[in-house]
Design a protein around this motif. Structure first.
Motif, short mmCIF file in Angstrom:
data_model
loop_
_atom_site.label_atom_id
_atom_site.label_comp_id
_atom_site.label_asym_id
_atom_site.label_seq_id
_atom_site.Cartn_x
_atom_site.Cartn_y
_atom_site.Cartn_z
N ASP A 31 42.77 54.18 16.87
CA ASP A 31 42.22 53.77 18.16
C ASP A 31 41.35 54.83 18.82
OD1 ASP A 31 43.37 51.02 18.70
OD2 ASP A 31 45.18 52.12 18.20
N VAL A 32 41.17 55.97 18.13
CA VAL A 32 40.19 56.95 18.59
C VAL A 32 39.24 57.34 17.44
CG1 VAL A 32 41.48 57.93 20.52
CG2 VAL A 32 41.92 58.78 18.21
N LEU A 33 39.35 56.64 16.34
CA LEU A 33 38.48 56.90 15.20
C LEU A 33 37.58 55.70 14.91
CD1 LEU A 33 41.11 58.70 12.94
CD2 LEU A 33 38.96 59.72 13.72
N GLY A 88 31.72 51.87 18.06
CA GLY A 88 31.21 51.64 19.40
C GLY A 88 32.05 50.72 20.26
N LEU A 89 33.34 50.58 19.93
CA LEU A 89 34.21 49.70 20.71
C LEU A 89 34.75 50.38 21.96
CD1 LEU A 89 36.20 48.13 17.72
CD2 LEU A 89 34.21 47.18 18.92
N ILE A 95 36.66 56.86 27.56
CA ILE A 95 37.92 56.19 27.16
C ILE A 95 38.56 56.95 26.01
CG2 ILE A 95 38.87 54.11 26.11
CD1 ILE A 95 36.86 52.47 27.69
N CYS A 96 37.75 57.42 25.08
CA CYS A 96 38.27 58.15 23.93
C CYS A 96 39.00 59.41 24.39
CB CYS A 96 37.12 58.51 22.99
SG CYS A 96 37.67 59.14 21.40
N GLU A 97 38.42 60.16 25.30
CA GLU A 97 39.05 61.39 25.76
C GLU A 97 40.32 61.11 26.56
OE1 GLU A 97 36.00 63.59 27.74
OE2 GLU A 97 35.10 64.27 25.84
N LYS A 98 40.34 60.00 27.29
CA LYS A 98 41.57 59.61 27.98
C LYS A 98 42.67 59.29 26.97
CE LYS A 98 39.53 57.79 32.25
NZ LYS A 98 39.27 56.55 33.05
N ARG A 99 42.28 58.65 25.88
CA ARG A 99 43.26 58.31 24.85
C ARG A 99 43.80 59.57 24.17
NH1 ARG A 99 41.41 52.60 21.91
NH2 ARG A 99 41.71 51.31 23.78
N TYR A 100 42.96 60.59 24.01
CA TYR A 100 43.46 61.86 23.48
C TYR A 100 44.64 62.36 24.32
CZ TYR A 100 39.05 62.43 20.83
OH TYR A 100 37.98 62.28 19.97
#
Length: 272
Positions: free
Chosen positions: A132-134, A140-141, A146-151
């Motif tokens: 979900d971060v790869l 481009g989803l 959002i990616c950094e928040k998921r980290y």
């Protein structure tokens, strides 16, 4: 057996990572001869079996092994070979595919939390919450924010697991694009392996540089003291298996687990 120093392949948190600088071939510190390699792997397998039995009996800790990597990197093969001498009692493998409609209706960690090991269990994730971060980022989803928040959500999630007694080990199976081509062709040529192929295998290969960049960011952002990432050279399958077996044995040995005592006095037992 001399301990194998795996620290050079451990990713440091928040530092620049360049995967092209890390060799995908067998590390030189590992045996090159087939007989020596097989002997060392067998000894590690025997140790892993005993340690896993102690883990299961003591029920004081749990271990989660996360396997990530490009298609054909060897996630299935690692599970099949590294754990071939380990009792299935207390060991579980979980494969994560595309999320279902129900899973998409929840937060991205909802489907993962339900699958983590209970105390006494060793669980292997074949792909994981890191999809979900790869994949989502490369396709481009999700955007960078959002990616950094998921980290951060992942780091807190893994910290929670650690605080509750679960050891988290994460392995990125580092395969070269050339070796992946050979393995994809082998699957195309073998009717018994063609079922593994998906259109995404070939689509993702076209975005190799984007996936490598995404992996570099993910590994550096989420490798922590309580949930480290290791970059595992994967072009050689036997050396890949030896690396992960050694990592598991060294990690479990550090837990200094003890077999529990019987719940009754053995001195009172009289066998007819």
């Amino acid at each position: 057996m001399e301990k194998i120093d795996l620290s050079p392949w451990r990713v440091e948190h928040k530092t620049g990572l360049h995967l092209e600088e890390i060799d995908t071939r067998a590390p030189r510190i590992f045996p090159a001869e087939e007989d020596a390699l097989a002997h060392q792997t067998k000894k590690l397998s025997d140790k892993l079996n005993k340690l896993q039995a102690t883990l299961h009996a003591s029920r004081s800790r749990a271990l989660l092994l996360v396997l990530q990597g490009m298609d054909t990197a060897g996630k299935d093969g690692t599970i099949r070979h590294v754990f071939s001498h380990v009792s299935p009692l207390g060991v579980r493998a979980v494969a994560f595919g595309a999320p279902t409609e129900e899973e998409l209706g929840h937060d991205f960690l909802w489907r993962v939390h339900d699958k983590v090991p209970v105390l006494g269990e060793l669980t292997i994730f074949n792909r994981s919450h890191y999809e979900d971060v790869l994949v989502t980022r490369v396709r481009g989803l999700i955007d960078k924010d959002i990616c950094e928040k998921r980290y951060r959500h992942i780091e807190h999630f893994e910290s929670l697991l650690h605080d509750c007694g679960t050891v988290v080990l994460k392995c990125y199976l580092h395969i070269s694009k050339h070796e992946q081509k050979k393995r994809l062709q082998a699957r195309l040529d073998d009717p018994h392996k063609q079922w593994k192929l998906q259109p995404s295998d070939f689509a993702d290969r076209k975005h190799w540089p984007q996936f490598m960049k995404a992996y570099e960011e993910v590994l550096a952002a989420t490798s922590t003291a309580h949930a480290p990432w290791y970059v595992v050279p994967t072009d050689s399958k036997p050396h890949r298996d030896l690396f992960i077996a050694a990592l598991l044995v060294q990690t479990l040995e550090k837990l200094d687990m003890k077999m529990p005592r019987p719940s009754f006095s053995l001195s009172d037992v009289r066998l007819d």
